[in-house]
Design an enzyme around this catalytic site. Structure first.
Site, PDB file in Angstrom:
ATOM      1  N   ILE A  92      41.644   5.129 -50.740  1.00 51.50           N
ATOM      2  CA  ILE A  92      42.730   5.923 -50.154  1.00 51.50           C
ATOM      3  C   ILE A  92      43.371   5.187 -48.974  1.00 51.50           C
ATOM      4  CG2 ILE A  92      43.210   8.062 -48.890  1.00 51.50           C
ATOM      5  CD1 ILE A  92      40.973   9.388 -50.655  1.00 51.50           C
TER       6      ILE A  92
ATOM      7  N   ASP B  12      32.859  -1.701 -37.295  1.00 47.25           N
ATOM      8  CA  ASP B  12      32.186  -0.461 -37.677  1.00 47.25           C
ATOM      9  C   ASP B  12      32.745   0.686 -36.825  1.00 47.25           C
ATOM     10  OD1 ASP B  12      30.473   1.633 -38.148  1.00 47.25           O
ATOM     11  OD2 ASP B  12      28.641   0.558 -37.588  1.00 47.25           O
TER      12      ASP B  12
ATOM     13  N   ASN C 123      40.834   7.254 -41.641  1.00 50.27           N
ATOM     14  CA  ASN C 123      40.452   7.434 -43.041  1.00 50.27           C
ATOM     15  C   ASN C 123      39.036   6.969 -43.361  1.00 50.27           C
ATOM     16  OD1 ASN C 123      40.977   7.262 -46.169  1.00 50.27           O
ATOM     17  ND2 ASN C 123      40.482   5.158 -45.532  1.00 50.27           N
TER      18      ASN C 123
ATOM     19  N   SER D 154      39.149  16.461 -46.210  1.00 52.29           N
ATOM     20  CA  SER D 154      38.773  16.656 -47.625  1.00 52.29           C
ATOM     21  C   SER D 154      38.849  18.127 -47.998  1.00 52.29           C
ATOM     22  CB  SER D 154      37.333  16.176 -47.837  1.00 52.29           C
ATOM     23  OG  SER D 154      36.873  16.530 -49.122  1.00 52.29           O
TER      24      SER D 154
ATOM     25  N   SER E 196      36.474  19.208 -49.126  1.00 48.25           N
ATOM     26  CA  SER E 196      35.105  19.509 -48.694  1.00 48.25           C
ATOM     27  C   SER E 196      35.040  20.070 -47.288  1.00 48.25           C
ATOM     28  CB  SER E 196      34.239  18.248 -48.770  1.00 48.25           C
ATOM     29  OG  SER E 196      34.184  17.778 -50.083  1.00 48.25           O
TER      30      SER E 196
ATOM     31  N   TYR F 138      27.725  15.598 -45.442  1.00 48.11           N
ATOM     32  CA  TYR F 138      29.094  15.075 -45.527  1.00 48.11           C
ATOM     33  C   TYR F 138      30.141  16.158 -45.255  1.00 48.11           C
ATOM     34  CZ  TYR F 138      33.269  13.259 -48.017  1.00 48.11           C
ATOM     35  OH  TYR F 138      34.539  12.864 -48.376  1.00 48.11           O
TER      36      TYR F 138
ATOM     37  N   LYS G 180      33.704  16.605 -42.670  1.00 45.15           N
ATOM     38  CA  LYS G 180      35.085  16.805 -43.106  1.00 45.15           C
ATOM     39  C   LYS G 180      35.675  18.072 -42.486  1.00 45.15           C
ATOM     40  CE  LYS G 180      35.403  13.070 -44.872  1.00 45.15           C
ATOM     41  NZ  LYS G 180      36.459  12.102 -44.570  1.00 45.15           N
TER      42      LYS G 180
ATOM     43  N   THR H  59      39.061  15.457 -55.604  1.00 45.44           N
ATOM     44  CA  THR H  59      38.246  14.334 -56.081  1.00 45.44           C
ATOM     45  C   THR H  59      39.159  13.209 -56.544  1.00 45.44           C
ATOM     46  OG1 THR H  59      36.484  15.827 -56.705  1.00 45.44           O
ATOM     47  CG2 THR H  59      36.432  13.643 -57.692  1.00 45.44           C
TER      48      THR H  59
ATOM     49  N   ASN I  99      32.812   7.360 -54.940  1.00 44.33           N
ATOM     50  CA  ASN I  99      32.176   8.250 -55.920  1.00 44.33           C
ATOM     51  C   ASN I  99      32.003   7.622 -57.302  1.00 44.33           C
ATOM     52  OD1 ASN I  99      34.831   8.309 -56.770  1.00 44.33           O
ATOM     53  ND2 ASN I  99      35.264  10.283 -55.828  1.00 44.33           N
TER      54      ASN I  99
HETATM   55  N1  LIG Z   1      37.384   9.733 -53.014  1.00 45.04           N
HETATM   56  C1  LIG Z   1      37.388  11.044 -52.840  1.00 45.04           C
HETATM   57  O1  LIG Z   1      37.200  11.844 -53.782  1.00 45.04           O
HETATM   58  C2  LIG Z   1      37.628  11.594 -51.497  1.00 45.04           C
HETATM   59  C3  LIG Z   1      37.577  10.827 -50.360  1.00 45.04           C
HETATM   60  N2  LIG Z   1      37.810  11.409 -49.123  1.00 45.04           N
HETATM   61  C4  LIG Z   1      37.752  10.602 -47.916  1.00 45.04           C
HETATM   62  O2  LIG Z   1      38.640   9.533 -48.014  1.00 45.04           O
HETATM   63  C5  LIG Z   1      38.222   8.502 -47.131  1.00 45.04           C
HETATM   64  C6  LIG Z   1      38.321   7.165 -47.843  1.00 45.04           C
HETATM   65  O3  LIG Z   1      37.394   7.158 -48.908  1.00 45.04           O
HETATM   66  P1  LIG Z   1      37.665   6.503 -50.327  1.00 45.04           P
HETATM   67  O4  LIG Z   1      38.946   5.781 -50.310  1.00 45.04           O
HETATM   68  O5  LIG Z   1      37.431   7.539 -51.331  1.00 45.04           O
HETATM   69  O6  LIG Z   1      36.427   5.513 -50.399  1.00 45.04           O
HETATM   70  P2  LIG Z   1      36.254   3.932 -50.447  1.00 45.04           P
HETATM   71  O7  LIG Z   1      34.795   3.727 -50.494  1.00 45.04           O
HETATM   72  O8  LIG Z   1      37.100   3.339 -51.508  1.00 45.04           O
HETATM   73  O9  LIG Z   1      36.837   3.427 -49.054  1.00 45.04           O
HETATM   74  C7  LIG Z   1      36.122   3.567 -47.867  1.00 45.04           C
HETATM   75  C8  LIG Z   1      36.778   2.722 -46.811  1.00 45.04           C
HETATM   76  O10 LIG Z   1      36.146   2.988 -45.562  1.00 45.04           O
HETATM   77  C9  LIG Z   1      35.656   1.773 -45.024  1.00 45.04           C
HETATM   78  N3  LIG Z   1      34.459   2.029 -44.257  1.00 45.04           N
HETATM   79  C10 LIG Z   1      33.281   2.582 -44.670  1.00 45.04           C
HETATM   80  N4  LIG Z   1      32.423   2.631 -43.656  1.00 45.04           N
HETATM   81  C11 LIG Z   1      33.043   2.106 -42.580  1.00 45.04           C
HETATM   82  C12 LIG Z   1      32.671   1.869 -41.247  1.00 45.04           C
HETATM   83  N5  LIG Z   1      31.470   2.190 -40.775  1.00 45.04           N
HETATM   84  N6  LIG Z   1      33.572   1.289 -40.414  1.00 45.04           N
HETATM   85  C13 LIG Z   1      34.795   0.933 -40.855  1.00 45.04           C
HETATM   86  N7  LIG Z   1      35.213   1.146 -42.114  1.00 45.04           N
HETATM   87  C14 LIG Z   1      34.342   1.718 -42.956  1.00 45.04           C
HETATM   88  C15 LIG Z   1      35.416   0.863 -46.207  1.00 45.04           C
HETATM   89  O11 LIG Z   1      35.418  -0.490 -45.757  1.00 45.04           O
HETATM   90  P3  LIG Z   1      34.580  -1.638 -46.564  1.00 45.04           P
HETATM   91  O12 LIG Z   1      35.259  -1.736 -47.917  1.00 45.04           O
HETATM   92  O13 LIG Z   1      34.756  -2.847 -45.752  1.00 45.04           O
HETATM   93  O14 LIG Z   1      33.185  -1.123 -46.651  1.00 45.04           O
HETATM   94  C16 LIG Z   1      36.629   1.235 -47.053  1.00 45.04           C
HETATM   95  O15 LIG Z   1      37.763   0.570 -46.568  1.00 45.04           O
HETATM   96  C17 LIG Z   1      36.809   8.872 -46.685  1.00 45.04           C
HETATM   97  O16 LIG Z   1      36.872   9.390 -45.372  1.00 45.04           O
HETATM   98  C18 LIG Z   1      36.406   9.968 -47.658  1.00 45.04           C
HETATM   99  O17 LIG Z   1      35.510  10.854 -47.094  1.00 45.04           O
HETATM  100  C19 LIG Z   1      38.124  12.716 -49.002  1.00 45.04           C
HETATM  101  C20 LIG Z   1      38.191  13.508 -50.099  1.00 45.04           C
HETATM  102  C21 LIG Z   1      37.953  13.018 -51.420  1.00 45.04           C
HETATM  103  C1  LIG Z   2      33.033  11.543 -52.638  1.00 46.89           C
HETATM  104  C2  LIG Z   2      33.260  12.792 -53.388  1.00 46.89           C
HETATM  105  O1  LIG Z   2      33.416  12.537 -54.742  1.00 46.89           O
HETATM  106  C3  LIG Z   2      34.512  13.479 -52.933  1.00 46.89           C
HETATM  107  O2  LIG Z   2      34.521  13.468 -51.538  1.00 46.89           O
HETATM  108  C4  LIG Z   2      35.171  14.515 -51.152  1.00 46.89           C
HETATM  109  O3  LIG Z   2      35.443  14.728 -50.006  1.00 46.89           O
HETATM  110  C5  LIG Z   2      35.533  15.382 -52.295  1.00 46.89           C
HETATM  111  O4  LIG Z   2      35.268  16.681 -52.016  1.00 46.89           O
HETATM  112  C6  LIG Z   2      34.705  14.873 -53.401  1.00 46.89           C
HETATM  113  O5  LIG Z   2      33.476  15.574 -53.440  1.00 46.89           O
END
Ligand SMILES: NC(=O)C1=CN([C@@H]2O[C@H](COP(=O)(O)OP(=O)(O)OC[C@H]3O[C@@H](n4cnc5c(N)ncnc54)[C@H](OP(=O)(O)O)[C@@H]3O)[C@@H](O)[C@H]2O)C=CC1
Ligand SMILES: C[C@H](O)[C@@H]1OC(=O)[C@H](O)[C@@H]1O
Length: 254
Positions: free
Chosen positions: A18, A64, A91, A144, A146, A157, A161, A189, A195
């Site tokens: 995202i 981090d 994010n 989220s 969530s 988690y 959120k 999702t 995931n």
């Molecule tokens: N996918 C989903 O269904 C949903 C996701 N979200 C939220 O969206 C956000 C992005 O997740 P998503 O794109 O799905 O997941 P990804 O795993 O694809 O992306 C996660 C990103 O966060 C970075 N990251 C993780 N840990 C750290 C840290 N400690 N410090 C700095 N950067 C960090 C990763 O960097 P690196 O690659 O270098 O590890 C990566 O760029 C999250 O907050 C998640 O909770 C919310 C709802 C639904």
């Molecule tokens: C990581 C999960 O699939 C995703 O994260 C969220 O925040 C959504 O609710 C989904 O459960």
């Protein structure tokens, strides 16, 4: 029409998923974009390359988010490169799925620190820079669905959120007088790295999909438009709001 022409946008967790889609979406709308990431050097570099291929300037800063100094370092490096901060997209996040009763203390602690503390520090650092500039700004947190509903393997988690959703509401009040708007998106999702393992379970995937009125799980790009909108002047009178981006999953009770 380009919605972020000339703006500087910062995105945490911009290497994949995202955050990456938001970073590239912002660049497509005319912004210079700095991304933070944790460890994926190659993916961060390729995100910057995509931003630059769109004719914008890009910067990747490793760190981090759980550490407060990462936030001040990210903002100061972005200001050194681009001169200012107009938008912060908070994010970065993790979701290590685990059962409740034997949840390791370290997993709870790490999830809270990355998802909630990390966002707090980033939002605060960006807001301080925006206040210094004196021209307002926009903060968008990736919360989220969530924040509103639970998950059996997400007890560590979902509170983070909900916390982010709440942080945007309080920050909207604290920062309104500075012209800084604070909103959150609530994705459903979305198919990303976070995931991949969880959704390898085809039954679960089918169940999740069946709940979605629009008939499909989300893609990262589904978040780019809503995030760019909330970051832009199109949303000039929107603050403290939370926008579900879930294909209708939340409202689908029966
Ligand atoms: N996918 C989903 O269904 C949903 C996701 N979200 C939220 O969206 C956000 C992005 O997740 P998503 O794109 O799905 O997941 P990804 O795993 O694809 O992306 C996660 C990103 O966060 C970075 N990251 C993780 N840990 C750290 C840290 N400690 N410090 C700095 N950067 C960090 C990763 O960097 P690196 O690659 O270098 O590890 C990566 O760029 C999250 O907050 C998640 O909770 C919310 C709802 C639904
Ligand atoms: C990581 C999960 O699939 C995703 O994260 C969220 O925040 C959504 O609710 C989904 O459960």
């Amino acid at each position: 029409m380009k919605l972020l022409e000339g703006k500087t946008v910062l995105v945490t967790g911009g290497s994949t998923g995202i955050g990456r889609a938001a970073a590239i979406g912002a660049a497509r709308h005319g912004a210079n974009v700095a991304i933070n990431y944790a460890s994926s050097d190659d993916k961060a570099a390729s995100c910057v390359a995509e931003i630059e291929a769109l004719g914008q300037r890009g910067l990747a800063v490793k760190g981090d988010v759980a550490l407060p100094e990462t936030a001040t370092d990210f903002v100061s490096k972005a200001v050194a490169a681009f001169g200012r901060v107009d938008v912060m997209v908070s994010n970065a996040g993790i979701c290590p799925f685990h059962a409740f009763l034997d949840m390791p203390v370290e997993t709870v602690d790490r999830t809270f620190r990355v998802n909630l503390h990390g966002a707090y520090y980033m939002v605060q650092a960006a807001a301080n820079q925006m206040v210094k500039q004196g021209e307002g700004g926009a903060i968008v947190a990736v919360s989220s669905i969530s924040a509103l509903v639970g998950g059996e393997y997400q007890t560590h988690y979902t509170p983070t959120k909900a916390g982010l959703h709440s942080l945007m509401q309080s920050a909207a009040i604290a920062l309104g007088k500075h012209g800084i708007r604070c909103n959150s998106v609530l994705p459903g999702t979305i198919l990303t790295e976070i995931n991949k393992d969880d959704l390898a379970d085809q039954d679960k995937r089918d169940r999740m999909t069946a709940r979605i009125p629009l008939g499909r799980l989300g893609e990262s790009e589904d978040l780019a438009g809503p995030i760019v909108f909330l970051a832009s002047d199109m949303a000039a009178y929107v603050t403290g709001a939370a926008l579900l981006v879930d294909g209708g999953a939340f409202v689908n009770l029966q």
